[in-house]
Design a protein around this motif. Structure first.
Motif, PDB file in Angstrom:
ATOM      1  N   VAL A   1       0.848  -1.194   0.000  1.00  0.00           N
ATOM      2  CA  VAL A   1       0.000   0.000   0.000  1.00  0.00           C
ATOM      3  C   VAL A   1       0.883   1.243   0.000  1.00  0.00           C
ATOM      4  N   PRO A   2       0.566   2.232  -0.843  1.00  0.00           N
ATOM      5  CA  PRO A   2       1.320   3.495  -0.776  1.00  0.00           C
ATOM      6  C   PRO A   2       1.179   4.087   0.623  1.00  0.00           C
ATOM      7  N   ASN A   3       2.254   4.702   1.119  1.00  0.00           N
ATOM      8  CA  ASN A   3       2.173   5.274   2.462  1.00  0.00           C
ATOM      9  C   ASN A   3       2.349   6.790   2.427  1.00  0.00           C
ATOM     10  N   ILE A   4       1.814   7.427   3.452  1.00  0.00           N
ATOM     11  CA  ILE A   4       1.934   8.877   3.576  1.00  0.00           C
ATOM     12  C   ILE A   4       3.344   9.155   4.071  1.00  0.00           C
ATOM     13  N   GLU A   5       4.121   9.810   3.248  1.00  0.00           N
ATOM     14  CA  GLU A   5       5.533  10.023   3.531  1.00  0.00           C
ATOM     15  C   GLU A   5       5.803  11.334   4.271  1.00  0.00           C
ATOM     16  N   ASN A   6       5.069  12.407   3.898  1.00  0.00           N
ATOM     17  CA  ASN A   6       5.383  13.713   4.472  1.00  0.00           C
ATOM     18  C   ASN A   6       4.150  14.613   4.491  1.00  0.00           C
ATOM     19  N   LEU A   7       4.118  15.480   5.498  1.00  0.00           N
ATOM     20  CA  LEU A   7       3.098  16.530   5.612  1.00  0.00           C
ATOM     21  C   LEU A   7       3.834  17.806   5.975  1.00  0.00           C
ATOM     22  N   ALA A   8       3.690  18.850   5.156  1.00  0.00           N
ATOM     23  CA  ALA A   8       4.347  20.129   5.418  1.00  0.00           C
ATOM     24  C   ALA A   8       3.310  21.241   5.287  1.00  0.00           C
ATOM     25  N   VAL A   9       3.368  22.193   6.222  1.00  0.00           N
ATOM     26  CA  VAL A   9       2.441  23.328   6.213  1.00  0.00           C
ATOM     27  C   VAL A   9       3.260  24.596   6.313  1.00  0.00           C
ATOM     28  N   LYS A  10       2.988  25.573   5.407  1.00  0.00           N
ATOM     29  CA  LYS A  10       3.702  26.845   5.437  1.00  0.00           C
ATOM     30  C   LYS A  10       2.790  27.962   4.958  1.00  0.00           C
ATOM     31  N   PRO A  11       3.075  29.209   5.376  1.00  0.00           N
ATOM     32  CA  PRO A  11       2.274  30.342   4.878  1.00  0.00           C
ATOM     33  C   PRO A  11       2.383  30.420   3.361  1.00  0.00           C
TER      34      PRO A  11
END
Length: 182
Positions: free
Chosen positions: A26-36
């Motif tokens: 199963v593909p996995n969630i590798e990264n989550l990034a939040v920026k203005p």
């Protein structure tokens, strides 16, 4: 009989690597990034990246929660989609929010990622209107206090950074917005 054993052995030898592998991961969630985002106050860019372990891992679904009570957003990754999806989202109130993405549904992406984002206070509509309506004086000029009434306003020249150097027996003067040597 001997030829039959050789054929079975040959088939097993060729098929063995495929029998050892799972059908697909199963593909996995590798990264989550939040920026203005650099746009409107409170607007952010949320980037969610997946990792596809094998070429057979073509699709998965995830749910994005912004932490402010807004409606969760569904993310669908399919054949031909990029690994990273970028979502623009605007928070209406200042604060620190927990952004979370996790797999969901029948074809859920594996994993969960979380990030925190701090959002500065957005201007109220009335304050933004007042700032936008305020006239701008040209460079080197300053708006005279309390002179702004509707479309009418007055600008005054800023004093020079340093006084003029006068020669020939004249002296520097500044009066009524004029400067010079007399």
């Amino acid at each position: 009989m001997r030829n039959m054993k050789k054929k079975v052995f040959a088939v097993l030898l060729v098929a063995a690597p495929f029998l050892a592998l799972p059908a697909h991961a199963v593909p996995n969630i590798e990264n989550l990034a939040v920026k203005p985002s650099g746009g409107a106050p409170g607007e952010v860019e949320i980037a969610v990246s997946i990792n596809r372990p094998t070429p057979l891992d073509l699709s998965c679904d995830a749910i994005l929660q912004t932490g402010d009570g807004g409606k969760p957003q569904r993310l669908e990754y399919g054949l031909g989609d990029r690994r990273t999806k970028i979502i623009k989202y605007t928070y209406t109130k200042a604060g620190t929010y927990r952004v979370k993405v996790s797999g969901t549904g029948e074809h859920a992406c594996a994993g969960t990622r979380e990030a925190r984002v701090s959002v500065a206070a957005a201007q109220t509509a009335k304050a933004a209107e007042k700032t936008a309506a305020r006239p701008k004086c040209p460079r080197g000029w300053t708006l005279v206090a309390d002179s702004f009434k509707g479309e009418r306003y007055t600008c005054r020249a800023d004093p020079p950074a340093q006084a003029l150097k006068c020669g020939g027996g004249t002296k520097y003067f500044a009066a009524n917005g004029e400067i010079g040597c007399r």
